[in-house]
Design a protein around this motif. Structure first.
Motif, PDB file in Angstrom:
ATOM      1  N   ILE A   1      52.042  46.296  43.548  1.00 11.84           N
ATOM      2  CA  ILE A   1      52.930  46.940  44.518  1.00 11.84           C
ATOM      3  C   ILE A   1      54.386  46.651  44.183  1.00 11.84           C
ATOM      4  CG2 ILE A   1      53.694  46.809  46.930  1.00 11.84           C
ATOM      5  CD1 ILE A   1      50.759  46.534  47.724  1.00 11.84           C
ATOM      6  N   ARG A   2      54.670  45.416  43.771  1.00 15.63           N
ATOM      7  CA  ARG A   2      56.054  45.077  43.403  1.00 15.63           C
ATOM      8  C   ARG A   2      56.534  45.907  42.217  1.00 15.63           C
ATOM      9  NH1 ARG A   2      60.420  44.972  42.802  1.00 15.63           N
ATOM     10  NH2 ARG A   2      61.961  43.285  42.792  1.00 15.63           N
ATOM     11  N   TYR A   3      55.590  46.353  41.387  1.00 14.08           N
ATOM     12  CA  TYR A   3      55.919  47.190  40.229  1.00 14.08           C
ATOM     13  C   TYR A   3      55.731  48.682  40.541  1.00 14.08           C
ATOM     14  CZ  TYR A   3      56.467  43.311  36.969  1.00 14.08           C
ATOM     15  OH  TYR A   3      56.924  42.182  36.302  1.00 14.08           O
ATOM     16  N   SER A   4      55.704  49.034  41.829  1.00 10.60           N
ATOM     17  CA  SER A   4      55.530  50.423  42.279  1.00 10.60           C
ATOM     18  C   SER A   4      54.204  51.012  41.828  1.00 10.60           C
ATOM     19  CB  SER A   4      56.693  51.304  41.783  1.00 10.60           C
ATOM     20  OG  SER A   4      57.920  50.843  42.283  1.00 10.60           O
ATOM     21  N   ASP A   5      53.189  50.172  41.709  1.00  6.37           N
ATOM     22  CA  ASP A   5      51.850  50.600  41.338  1.00  6.37           C
ATOM     23  C   ASP A   5      50.962  50.552  42.580  1.00  6.37           C
ATOM     24  OD1 ASP A   5      49.767  51.470  39.823  1.00  6.37           O
ATOM     25  OD2 ASP A   5      49.822  49.814  38.380  1.00  6.37           O
ATOM     26  N   TRP A   6      49.838  51.254  42.553  1.00 14.09           N
ATOM     27  CA  TRP A   6      48.974  51.342  43.725  1.00 14.09           C
ATOM     28  C   TRP A   6      47.935  50.220  43.704  1.00 14.09           C
ATOM     29  CZ3 TRP A   6      49.467  53.572  48.192  1.00 14.09           C
ATOM     30  CH2 TRP A   6      48.370  53.763  49.024  1.00 14.09           C
ATOM     31  N   PRO A   7      47.691  49.562  44.822  1.00 15.24           N
ATOM     32  CA  PRO A   7      46.684  48.492  44.859  1.00 15.24           C
ATOM     33  C   PRO A   7      45.272  49.053  44.723  1.00 15.24           C
ATOM     34  CG  PRO A   7      47.493  48.926  47.067  1.00 15.24           C
ATOM     35  CD  PRO A   7      48.337  49.748  46.140  1.00 15.24           C
ATOM     36  N   LYS A   8      44.409  48.298  44.055  1.00 16.78           N
ATOM     37  CA  LYS A   8      43.021  48.715  43.865  1.00 16.78           C
ATOM     38  C   LYS A   8      42.096  47.532  44.145  1.00 16.78           C
ATOM     39  CE  LYS A   8      44.177  52.162  40.317  1.00 16.78           C
ATOM     40  NZ  LYS A   8      43.961  52.585  38.906  1.00 16.78           N
ATOM     41  N   PHE A   9      40.936  47.851  44.718  1.00 17.18           N
ATOM     42  CA  PHE A   9      39.957  46.816  45.042  1.00 17.18           C
ATOM     43  C   PHE A   9      38.559  47.283  44.652  1.00 17.18           C
ATOM     44  CE2 PHE A   9      43.404  46.260  48.117  1.00 17.18           C
ATOM     45  CZ  PHE A   9      43.683  44.912  47.972  1.00 17.18           C
ATOM     46  N   VAL A  10      37.763  46.357  44.181  1.00 16.24           N
ATOM     47  CA  VAL A  10      36.351  46.589  43.903  1.00 16.24           C
ATOM     48  C   VAL A  10      35.579  45.476  44.597  1.00 16.24           C
ATOM     49  CG1 VAL A  10      34.534  46.733  42.155  1.00 16.24           C
ATOM     50  CG2 VAL A  10      36.778  47.731  41.707  1.00 16.24           C
ATOM     51  N   ALA A  11      34.683  45.837  45.496  1.00 17.53           N
ATOM     52  CA  ALA A  11      33.911  44.860  46.255  1.00 17.53           C
ATOM     53  C   ALA A  11      32.587  44.586  45.559  1.00 17.53           C
ATOM     54  CB  ALA A  11      33.663  45.357  47.669  1.00 17.53           C
ATOM     55  N   VAL A  12      32.121  43.353  45.657  1.00 15.53           N
ATOM     56  CA  VAL A  12      30.788  42.991  45.174  1.00 15.53           C
ATOM     57  C   VAL A  12      29.812  43.314  46.287  1.00 15.53           C
ATOM     58  CG1 VAL A  12      29.302  41.141  44.353  1.00 15.53           C
ATOM     59  CG2 VAL A  12      31.712  41.199  43.675  1.00 15.53           C
ATOM     60  N   ASP A  13      29.001  44.349  46.081  1.00 13.95           N
ATOM     61  CA  ASP A  13      28.094  44.819  47.127  1.00 13.95           C
ATOM     62  C   ASP A  13      26.845  43.951  47.224  1.00 13.95           C
ATOM     63  OD1 ASP A  13      27.518  46.700  49.168  1.00 13.95           O
ATOM     64  OD2 ASP A  13      26.079  47.674  47.841  1.00 13.95           O
ATOM     65  N   GLN A  14      26.220  43.649  46.079  1.00 10.31           N
ATOM     66  CA  GLN A  14      25.015  42.830  46.063  1.00 10.31           C
ATOM     67  C   GLN A  14      24.962  42.035  44.765  1.00 10.31           C
ATOM     68  OE1 GLN A  14      21.232  44.655  46.922  1.00 10.31           O
ATOM     69  NE2 GLN A  14      22.147  46.164  48.289  1.00 10.31           N
ATOM     70  N   ILE A  15      24.302  40.889  44.847  1.00 10.30           N
ATOM     71  CA  ILE A  15      24.008  40.079  43.662  1.00 10.30           C
ATOM     72  C   ILE A  15      22.519  39.767  43.693  1.00 10.30           C
ATOM     73  CG2 ILE A  15      24.454  37.936  42.411  1.00 10.30           C
ATOM     74  CD1 ILE A  15      27.196  37.844  43.724  1.00 10.30           C
ATOM     75  N   ILE A  16      21.809  40.232  42.681  1.00 11.22           N
ATOM     76  CA  ILE A  16      20.363  40.035  42.605  1.00 11.22           C
ATOM     77  C   ILE A  16      20.061  39.254  41.332  1.00 11.22           C
ATOM     78  CG2 ILE A  16      18.114  41.160  42.525  1.00 11.22           C
ATOM     79  CD1 ILE A  16      19.462  43.619  43.796  1.00 11.22           C
ATOM     80  N   THR A  17      19.403  38.128  41.479  1.00 14.65           N
ATOM     81  CA  THR A  17      19.084  37.285  40.335  1.00 14.65           C
ATOM     82  C   THR A  17      17.588  37.012  40.299  1.00 14.65           C
ATOM     83  OG1 THR A  17      21.245  36.214  40.466  1.00 14.65           O
ATOM     84  CG2 THR A  17      19.563  35.109  39.172  1.00 14.65           C
ATOM     85  N   ALA A  18      16.987  37.234  39.133  1.00 11.95           N
ATOM     86  CA  ALA A  18      15.559  36.971  38.941  1.00 11.95           C
ATOM     87  C   ALA A  18      15.393  35.898  37.870  1.00 11.95           C
ATOM     88  CB  ALA A  18      14.834  38.252  38.516  1.00 11.95           C
ATOM     89  N   TYR A  19      14.447  34.976  38.110  1.00 12.23           N
ATOM     90  CA  TYR A  19      14.173  33.893  37.168  1.00 12.23           C
ATOM     91  C   TYR A  19      12.709  33.942  36.750  1.00 12.23           C
ATOM     92  CZ  TYR A  19      18.458  31.994  39.182  1.00 12.23           C
ATOM     93  OH  TYR A  19      19.732  31.827  39.627  1.00 12.23           O
ATOM     94  N   THR A  20      12.468  33.626  35.503  1.00  9.49           N
ATOM     95  CA  THR A  20      11.098  33.450  35.012  1.00  9.49           C
ATOM     96  C   THR A  20      11.053  32.197  34.156  1.00  9.49           C
ATOM     97  OG1 THR A  20      11.514  34.826  33.053  1.00  9.49           O
ATOM     98  CG2 THR A  20      10.591  35.927  34.992  1.00  9.49           C
ATOM     99  N   MET A  21       9.961  31.425  34.301  1.00  5.10           N
ATOM    100  CA  MET A  21       9.756  30.221  33.495  1.00  5.10           C
ATOM    101  C   MET A  21       8.277  30.174  33.104  1.00  5.10           C
ATOM    102  SD  MET A  21      10.569  26.232  34.337  1.00  5.10           S
ATOM    103  CE  MET A  21      12.330  26.452  34.112  1.00  5.10           C
ATOM    104  N   GLU A  22       8.028  30.091  31.825  1.00  6.61           N
ATOM    105  CA  GLU A  22       6.663  30.080  31.313  1.00  6.61           C
ATOM    106  C   GLU A  22       6.475  28.912  30.350  1.00  6.61           C
ATOM    107  OE1 GLU A  22       6.003  33.804  29.450  1.00  6.61           O
ATOM    108  OE2 GLU A  22       6.329  35.002  31.283  1.00  6.61           O
ATOM    109  N   TYR A  23       5.295  28.294  30.403  1.00 11.97           N
ATOM    110  CA  TYR A  23       4.948  27.202  29.499  1.00 11.97           C
ATOM    111  C   TYR A  23       3.554  27.459  28.920  1.00 11.97           C
ATOM    112  CZ  TYR A  23       8.794  24.209  31.027  1.00 11.97           C
ATOM    113  OH  TYR A  23      10.029  23.682  31.285  1.00 11.97           O
TER     114      TYR A  23
END
Length: 360
Positions: A53-75
């Motif tokens: 904004i100080r540089y006369s530019d337009w503010p932009k935002f990107v929101a984190v909607d969801q975080i999905i994490t999957a784990y697998t462990m095999e022996y």
């Protein structure tokens, strides 16, 4: 227990010890790690928007909607004992073989939602409600600092603002109102009363308790009432909407929009000399006034060619780094109040689509 059984028991113990549980341990770690990462990204987005904004530019935002994490462990494991029996039925020339292979995989997926469209514009331009601001004050947020960030005017006495290359300083009466809020809050002499009417409408009243103030502060409060056009003999005042007529028993508190907050904060950006030389940022001149307040800028944003490394938050823009010093607690709190306003004004229904990005 013969040698074979002892060997298999040792192998079983070692194999079992290696098969640790993933779920609870990773949930505890990831919950805090992802929370910290999302919080830091919001701080960076807001700081970058202020610089833009100080540089006369337009503010932009990107929101984190969801975080999905999957784990697998095999022996998988094997164990084998090879030997030859002698005459005494004792294993001789025995040879043991054991081994196991483990595989661990993490597959996080992050869903981003760009904030755009009419709802985003409304979130930027809609003023914060007086009820929300006053509720934050009564919950313990610093009345003076929050008011300087979130309130635009009180009974037509205005906070500082910036537009068209000029910086307007805070009106004296507005500054006195903010300072008195701090005195009232510290003395527990400020009450906010929200009442529900039969027609389902709500009324909001600001109540002063001058008997809890020092005599000198009681006189300052009375002088402030007169300066704001309030009836000095009253201590309870209705909070009215922006377009309603101000009466001696009412306070017209107009909140700032998110864009106005970011614009006000942008006056604290330190423009690098090279950018000044090439005119990359517009000049900002203060308007001369007969009476000035002792209010400093809401935020001090330093700049330089290198990443400061240990800053509270830092972003890069137009080849330069901009940051807030981690020892500058006033600027840090101002940034947190801006983040709170984003939460208050965000309807949660952005017109932008969702972008799904696998993070592995």
């Amino acid at each position: 227990m013969n040698m074979y059984n002892r060997f298999m028991l040792v192998v079983l113990v070692l194999f079992t010890a290696s098969c640790t549980r993933v779920g609870p341990e990773m949930m505890y770690k990831d919950r805090f790690d992802y929370t910290a990462a999302v919080g830091d990204s919001w701080k960076e987005q807001v700081l970058l928007s202020i610089v833009r904004i100080r540089y006369s530019d337009w503010p932009k935002f990107v929101a984190v909607d969801q975080i999905i994490t999957a784990y697998t462990m095999e022996y998988t494991g094997t164990a084998k004992l090879i030997g030859r029996r002698g005459i005494s039925d004792v294993l001789t020339n025995d040879q043991a073989e054991a081994g196991w292979v483990g595989k661990f995989a993490e597959r996080p997926t992050v869903l981003y939602k760009p904030l755009s469209g009419q709802k985003y514009v409304n979130a930027l331009l809609t003023p914060a409600k007086a009820s929300s601001i006053l509720a934050l004050i009564t919950s313990g947020w610093p009345a003076d600092h929050l008011s300087r960030v979130a309130i635009r005017s009180v009974n037509d006495h205005f906070n500082s603002n910036s537009e068209q290359g000029f910086m307007y300083r805070t009106d004296t009466e507005f500054a006195n109102f903010v300072k008195m809020l701090k005195v009232l809050q510290r003395a527990n002499a400020l009450k906010i009363v929200l009442q529900q009417r039969e027609d389902e409408s709500q009324t909001l009243d600001v109540v002063f308790l001058p008997e809890r103030l020092h005599v000198s502060d009681q006189k300052r409060l009375r002088d402030l009432k007169i300066a704001l056009g309030l009836a000095p003999e009253l201590n309870s005042y209705h909070v009215v909407r922006d377009m309603m007529t101000v009466t001696p028993d009412s306070l017209r508190i107009q909140g700032r929009s998110l864009l106005q907050v970011l614009v006000a904060m942008s006056t604290g950006v330190d423009i690098p000399k090279t950018h000044k030389q090439f005119g990359e940022a517009p000049p900002l001149e203060p308007i001369p006034e007969h009476e000035t307040t002792d209010f400093a800028a809401l935020m001090t944003i330093k700049s330089g060619p290198d990443n400061p490394g240990d800053a509270y938050v830092a972003v890069k823009y137009s080849g330069m780094w901009f940051w807030i010093d981690k020892r500058d607690h006033f600027s840090k709190r101002s940034l947190q109040y801006a983040l709170t306003l984003i939460t208050i004004l965000d309807s949660g229904e952005s017109a932008g689509g969702t972008v799904v990005i696998p993070a592995n």
